[in-house]
Design a protein around this motif. Structure first.
Motif, PDB file in Angstrom:
ATOM      1  N   LEU A   1       0.825  -1.207   0.000  1.00 39.94           N
ATOM      2  CA  LEU A   1       0.000   0.000   0.000  1.00 39.94           C
ATOM      3  C   LEU A   1       0.859   1.258   0.000  1.00 39.94           C
ATOM      4  O   LEU A   1       0.516   2.251  -0.660  1.00 39.94           O
ATOM      5  CB  LEU A   1      -0.931  -0.012   1.210  1.00 39.94           C
ATOM      6  CG  LEU A   1      -2.155  -0.919   1.049  1.00 39.94           C
ATOM      7  CD1 LEU A   1      -2.725  -1.313   2.400  1.00 39.94           C
ATOM      8  CD2 LEU A   1      -3.216  -0.228   0.188  1.00 39.94           C
ATOM      9  N   ALA A   2       1.970   1.228   0.704  1.00 36.78           N
ATOM     10  CA  ALA A   2       2.858   2.394   0.714  1.00 36.78           C
ATOM     11  C   ALA A   2       3.360   2.691  -0.690  1.00 36.78           C
ATOM     12  O   ALA A   2       3.424   3.858  -1.112  1.00 36.78           O
ATOM     13  CB  ALA A   2       4.032   2.150   1.671  1.00 36.78           C
ATOM     14  N   LEU A   3       3.711   1.664  -1.431  1.00 43.48           N
ATOM     15  CA  LEU A   3       4.181   1.862  -2.801  1.00 43.48           C
ATOM     16  C   LEU A   3       3.078   2.423  -3.687  1.00 43.48           C
ATOM     17  O   LEU A   3       3.323   3.297  -4.528  1.00 43.48           O
ATOM     18  CB  LEU A   3       4.697   0.542  -3.362  1.00 43.48           C
ATOM     19  CG  LEU A   3       5.990   0.020  -2.735  1.00 43.48           C
ATOM     20  CD1 LEU A   3       6.242  -1.432  -3.124  1.00 43.48           C
ATOM     21  CD2 LEU A   3       7.175   0.897  -3.137  1.00 43.48           C
ATOM     22  N   GLU A   4       1.852   1.954  -3.516  1.00 40.48           N
ATOM     23  CA  GLU A   4       0.744   2.461  -4.320  1.00 40.48           C
ATOM     24  C   GLU A   4       0.364   3.889  -3.932  1.00 40.48           C
ATOM     25  O   GLU A   4       0.072   4.725  -4.791  1.00 40.48           O
ATOM     26  CB  GLU A   4      -0.465   1.540  -4.179  1.00 40.48           C
ATOM     27  CG  GLU A   4      -0.315   0.212  -4.896  1.00 40.48           C
ATOM     28  CD  GLU A   4      -0.057   0.384  -6.390  1.00 40.48           C
ATOM     29  OE1 GLU A   4      -0.825   1.112  -7.048  1.00 40.48           O
ATOM     30  OE2 GLU A   4       0.921  -0.203  -6.881  1.00 40.48           O
ATOM     31  N   LEU A   5       0.384   4.207  -2.649  1.00 36.74           N
ATOM     32  CA  LEU A   5       0.033   5.554  -2.204  1.00 36.74           C
ATOM     33  C   LEU A   5       1.055   6.578  -2.668  1.00 36.74           C
ATOM     34  O   LEU A   5       0.712   7.729  -2.957  1.00 36.74           O
ATOM     35  CB  LEU A   5      -0.087   5.582  -0.677  1.00 36.74           C
ATOM     36  CG  LEU A   5      -1.282   4.840  -0.087  1.00 36.74           C
ATOM     37  CD1 LEU A   5      -1.157   4.755   1.433  1.00 36.74           C
ATOM     38  CD2 LEU A   5      -2.593   5.516  -0.470  1.00 36.74           C
ATOM     39  N   THR A   6       2.305   6.161  -2.755  1.00 33.44           N
ATOM     40  CA  THR A   6       3.352   7.077  -3.218  1.00 33.44           C
ATOM     41  C   THR A   6       3.064   7.565  -4.624  1.00 33.44           C
ATOM     42  O   THR A   6       3.318   8.724  -4.963  1.00 33.44           O
ATOM     43  CB  THR A   6       4.720   6.364  -3.176  1.00 33.44           C
ATOM     44  OG1 THR A   6       5.004   5.981  -1.829  1.00 33.44           O
ATOM     45  CG2 THR A   6       5.829   7.284  -3.672  1.00 33.44           C
ATOM     46  N   ALA A   7       2.520   6.701  -5.442  1.00 32.03           N
ATOM     47  CA  ALA A   7       2.253   7.070  -6.829  1.00 32.03           C
ATOM     48  C   ALA A   7       0.915   7.759  -7.019  1.00 32.03           C
ATOM     49  O   ALA A   7       0.621   8.281  -8.096  1.00 32.03           O
ATOM     50  CB  ALA A   7       2.299   5.809  -7.699  1.00 32.03           C
ATOM     51  N   LEU A   8       0.098   7.809  -5.961  1.00 37.52           N
ATOM     52  CA  LEU A   8      -1.282   8.259  -6.116  1.00 37.52           C
ATOM     53  C   LEU A   8      -1.466   9.758  -5.957  1.00 37.52           C
ATOM     54  O   LEU A   8      -2.308  10.374  -6.607  1.00 37.52           O
ATOM     55  CB  LEU A   8      -2.173   7.515  -5.109  1.00 37.52           C
ATOM     56  CG  LEU A   8      -3.665   7.478  -5.379  1.00 37.52           C
ATOM     57  CD1 LEU A   8      -3.955   6.766  -6.689  1.00 37.52           C
ATOM     58  CD2 LEU A   8      -4.385   6.768  -4.239  1.00 37.52           C
TER      59      LEU A   8
END
Length: 281
Positions: free
Chosen positions: A156-163
């Motif tokens: 989730l941290a990786l996805e939130l970084t790109a969001l």
């Protein structure tokens, strides 16, 4: 604007609990998502009750709604957007779009363990589309909640970084995924390292677990919204034990750094009103 400096913000309580008390059937694997699909007016009314009780932030009914779950994918995007719209129709509170763990979509108890048999890439893929839809749906922030394992936090941290969408990340502190020494602290640091994450903390745990968990968190704004102390039996789908008054210990969470404070499962508008009164005094 999400202001966590002026005063702590009060989160709402157990949406599924309130919907059930209002006479809705939440016994299926869809839980509150069934009401979101079939009787959205009830979801709006429940949000209104929490707002009237003093909630500064309403968390949407999207916890169990995601692609690849029990709900056909063709319906998922409509329901995700509806969940935000219903909360947005209540004037005043901020709206946090709920993002539950993969286990919540499976309804098999794995949301309390994080044992999915999936790697980081697979977890990222399962979360990506839902995160994107909710980020575009008009919420003020994302409520990434009840995450049960370090691996899912990493994904989730990786996805939130790109969001590019503000979010808080709250972990299921009682999950068996965090029993290893240092696992919870490491996961909290991972979540807090994302620039888009404005607060980290714990939810869906016993009230007694909150302060020890917050003590493991980094020096950032924190989140605390435990259950009322009863124990959930995932197989029998029932609760055991007696409730604890959350408002009595909520000020201690704020003293420990919590800036978003409320209740999770079994907490009612009365609990939220009591928390709001305790914090505002």
């Amino acid at each position: 604007m999400i202001d966590l400096e002026t005063r702590p913000l009060v989160l709402d309580g157990g949406l599924g609990t309130l919907l059930e008390r209002r006479g809705n059937d939440v016994s299926s694997s869809l839980w509150s998502a069934r009401v979101l699909r079939d009787d959205p007016g009830e979801v709006r009314a429940a949000h209104e009750q929490f707002a009237a009780a003093g909630a500064d932030v309403l968390i949407t009914a999207s916890y169990q709604v995601g692609f690849g779950g029990s709900i056909p994918d063709a319906e998922v995007e409509t329901l995700l957007r509806r969940s935000v719209l219903l909360a947005r129709e209540v004037r005043g509170p901020l709206v946090a779009a709920s993002v539950g763990p993969v286990g919540a979509l499976r309804a098999d108890g794995s949301e309390y363990t994080g044992e999915y048999g999936l790697d980081v890439a697979q977890l990222r893929g399962l979360h990506r589309r839902r995160l994107a839809v909710l980020a575009e749906a008009g919420a003020d922030l994302l409520a990434v909640e009840t995450i049960p394992s370090p691996l899912e936090v990493e994904a989730l941290a990786l996805e939130l970084t790109a969001l590019g969408m503000p979010a808080f990340v709250s972990l299921s502190a009682d999950s068996t995924g965090f029993t290893a020494a240092g696992a919870l602290a490491e996961a909290l640091r991972t979540a807090a390292s994302v620039p888009e994450v404005i607060a980290v903390g714990v939810n869906c745990c016993t009230p007694a677990r909150v302060l020890p968990a917050l003590a493991e968190a980094p020096a950032v704004p924190l989140v605390a919204y435990p259950n009322t102390g009863e124990r959930w039996d995932a197989e029998a789908r029932t609760w055991h034990g007696a409730p604890a008054p959350l408002a009595e210990t909520a000020p201690s969470w704020v003293a420990a750094g919590a800036r978003l404070v409320g209740g999770c499962c079994r907490s009612t508008p009365a609990d939220i009103a009591a928390i709001a009164a305790a914090l505002h005094s």
